[in-house]
Each structure stands twice: as structure tokens, then as C-alpha cells.
Design a protein around this motif. Structure first.
Motif, short mmCIF file in Angstrom:
data_model
loop_
_atom_site.label_atom_id
_atom_site.label_comp_id
_atom_site.label_asym_id
_atom_site.label_seq_id
_atom_site.Cartn_x
_atom_site.Cartn_y
_atom_site.Cartn_z
N THR A 1 -2.36 3.83 -13.75
CA THR A 1 -3.63 3.14 -13.15
C THR A 1 -3.09 2.85 -11.84
O THR A 1 -3.49 2.46 -11.15
N LEU A 2 -1.87 2.51 -11.04
CA LEU A 2 -1.08 2.01 -10.32
C LEU A 2 -1.17 3.54 -9.17
O LEU A 2 -1.56 3.39 -8.12
N THR A 3 -0.54 4.35 -9.75
CA THR A 3 -1.21 5.41 -8.74
C THR A 3 -2.35 5.72 -8.40
O THR A 3 -2.14 6.08 -7.19
N GLY A 4 -3.31 6.18 -8.96
CA GLY A 4 -4.95 5.84 -9.01
C GLY A 4 -5.61 4.95 -7.48
O GLY A 4 -6.41 5.39 -7.19
N LEU A 5 -5.21 3.86 -8.41
CA LEU A 5 -5.21 2.94 -7.21
C LEU A 5 -5.23 3.20 -5.76
O LEU A 5 -5.25 3.02 -5.13
N ALA A 6 -3.59 3.37 -5.68
CA ALA A 6 -3.00 3.59 -4.21
C ALA A 6 -3.75 4.61 -3.64
O ALA A 6 -3.68 4.75 -2.21
N LEU B 1 -6.71 6.45 -4.29
CA LEU B 1 -8.12 5.29 -3.97
C LEU B 1 -7.89 4.47 -2.49
O LEU B 1 -8.65 5.29 -0.97
N PHE B 2 -7.23 4.06 -2.51
CA PHE B 2 -7.06 2.90 -1.39
C PHE B 2 -5.84 3.91 0.10
O PHE B 2 -6.77 3.75 1.22
N LYS B 3 -5.30 4.72 -0.12
CA LYS B 3 -5.14 5.50 0.92
C LYS B 3 -6.51 6.32 1.16
O LYS B 3 -6.44 6.75 2.51
N PHE C 1 -9.13 5.05 1.84
CA PHE C 1 -10.31 3.79 2.66
C PHE C 1 -8.86 3.41 4.19
O PHE C 1 -9.85 3.33 4.95
N GLY C 2 -7.76 4.17 4.15
CA GLY C 2 -7.01 3.36 5.15
C GLY C 2 -6.58 5.07 6.18
O GLY C 2 -6.04 5.76 6.75
N SER D 1 -12.68 12.38 -3.84
CA SER D 1 -12.66 10.95 -4.99
C SER D 1 -13.54 10.05 -5.40
O SER D 1 -13.35 9.69 -5.68
N ARG D 2 -14.85 11.14 -4.99
CA ARG D 2 -15.89 10.89 -5.92
C ARG D 2 -16.24 9.70 -5.14
O ARG D 2 -17.89 8.57 -5.64
N LEU D 3 -16.19 9.74 -3.35
CA LEU D 3 -16.42 7.94 -2.98
C LEU D 3 -18.15 8.53 -2.49
O LEU D 3 -19.06 7.83 -2.18
N ILE E 1 -15.88 -2.96 -2.49
CA ILE E 1 -14.03 -2.95 -1.89
C ILE E 1 -14.10 -3.38 -0.92
O ILE E 1 -13.77 -4.60 0.38
#
Lengths: 116, 116
Positions: free
Chosen positions: B28-33, B35-37, B39-40, B82-84, B106
Motif C-alpha cells: 500500500t505504501l509503495t503504491g502510494l509513493a 502514485l505521487f511519483k 504527480f511529481g 498509472s490509470r490516470l 488530489i
DNA sequence: TGAATAGTTGAATACCTATTCATATATTAA
DNA sequence: TTAATATATGAATAGGTATTCAACTATTCA
């Protein structure tokens, strides 16, 4: 290298111009990207999540994440520069905590995407 | 290299264990990172923002951001993985749009941090 | 069919960055 | 003062990645 303006952009010109008009300032978008870049690392995500539960000192975090204290310290500096964490000193020990509630809210929003 | 468990972590053991217990799964935490990557990056942020206003084709985005169509295409591939974003083809033209509403939410959350 | 347009893609390059290592600073206690 | 602990930090390295360049595919139209 290639030309920028395709024929179809000429056709879509009205929409493109409208989107351009409503785009936020360059600085705002860069700032957004910079913020997300900070979140975009597993180590920092873990640190932030841990701190969302409780304030902790550097070696607590190192133990929790099974990483060297040096690596944690480097990342904490980054997080502090981004105003995401703050710290207080108590003797030799430095306790870190979240700077505000934004972190938790951003996490929450992003989780809904990840957990689908 | 250095030892992981400091004296002060022994003292804080109860808190550290409690935090560990409530930490989300590694995935979960890796997935979060991850996703943010995504956006970054300024380019991707701009693309996402533009698409939050209107669907657009690749060369529209290239014109809007003043970048080569190749660079945009590479980033769109990443965003799709990333399915965005999603896309539809109309003749030779490929239109991209946001995959869902998460992106906007977000953004909104993160902006409150940036604009302070 | 051939030419033009829109988009994709793999390889190369140049830049960025996370961790490590060695060392330095600060605080406490003996 | 010396020793030990907690933290910070600069330099080096290794791994990652955004853009460019040069093809390539797909579609339209003349």
C-alpha cells in the motif's frame, strides 16, 4: 525536432486557448510538482505515515524502517525544507512530527485511488 | 554501517511497536509513493491539469506546453499505465482525458498546502 | 498508389537523487 | 576532560528518468 502546431491544433484552437487561459501560474504548477515529488518516495511516505501516528526521534524511525540513521536524517531534512515536518530538541534527542494536517488529508485522497 | 537499535528506541519501544502495528501494508505504501511519483513532474502536472479542463489530442498538448509531441507521448504512456488518463482514437487523432475524478481531488488537497 | 499527418517507441544522453561512508557537532554522564 | 550517544552533513556512487533523436506504424486523402 518538429513543428509544434499541427493542423488539428488549428482546428482545436478555441479549446486550446481556453484551457491555456485557465491554467494556473507556472509557479503554482511547479510548486505542486515539487510537493508531490517529496511524497513520491517510499522512505519518505513511511516516515510521514509513522509521524502521522506519533512524534518520533530519528533513531526510532531508523529502527522502525530498518534503515541507517543517516539515511533517515537526510530524508527528514528534505521533509523539513518542504514544511511537511517540524522538530523539537530534548537533550541529544530530536523529535520530529507532522507540520500540519495537510499530509493526512493528501494521503487519504490518494489512497482512494491506490486501493481500487 | 551502525547498529539500528539506539538506547532511546528501547525507551520508546512501546510507542514504536504501536506505530508499527498500525502501519499499512508495504504494498500500500509503495503504491502510494508510486502514485505521487507520477504527480511529481511539472510536465505531467501540466498535462493532467489541462486534461482536467478538457479532453485534448497529443499535438494540442504539445502546442499548449510548448514541447515536442514525442515527449508528450512518452508522458501520456506513463499516465495511462498509472490509470490516470484514458484515450480514444478518432481517425489519426488520439484524444486523451482524465480517467476519473481522483486527480482533481488530489490536486485540490495539495494546492491548499502549496498556496500558504 | 504515394504523400502527408498524428502518434508511438526504443536507444542514447544528461541530469537528478537516495543511500552509504566517513566525519563532524552537540549533549550527557562519568 | 574523556567517553558515549544522538544527530547532522558533505562527498561519492549507483540507480533512475525526462527529453531528444531517429525510426516506425496507422490513417487519410489526392
Amino acid at each position: 525536432m518538429e513543428k509544434i502546431k499541427c493542423d488539428c491544433t488549428v482546428i482545436h484552437e478555441e479549446i486550446v486557448n481556453k484551457v491555456k487561459e485557465f491554467m494556473p501560474a507556472e509557479d503554482t504548477l511547479t510548486g505542486l510538482a515539487e510537493l508531490f515529488k517529496v511524497f513520491g518516495d517510499t522512505t519518505r511516505i513511511k516516515i510521514l505515515w509513522a509521524l502521522s501516528e506519533s512524534e518520533m526521534c530519528v533513531c526510532d524511525l531508523a529502527f522502525l524502517l530498518n534503515m541507517t540513521q543517516s539515511a533517515i536524517s537526510h530524508q527528514l531534512r528534505l521533509l523539513k525544507q518542504s514544511r511537511l515536518v517540524k522538530n523539537r530538541k530534548e537533550g541529544k534527542v530530536v523529535f520530529y512530527s507532522l507540520a500540519d494536517e495537510h499530509v493526512k488529508l493528501i494521503f487519504k485522497q490518494a489512497l482512494t485511488h491506490v486501493l481500487e
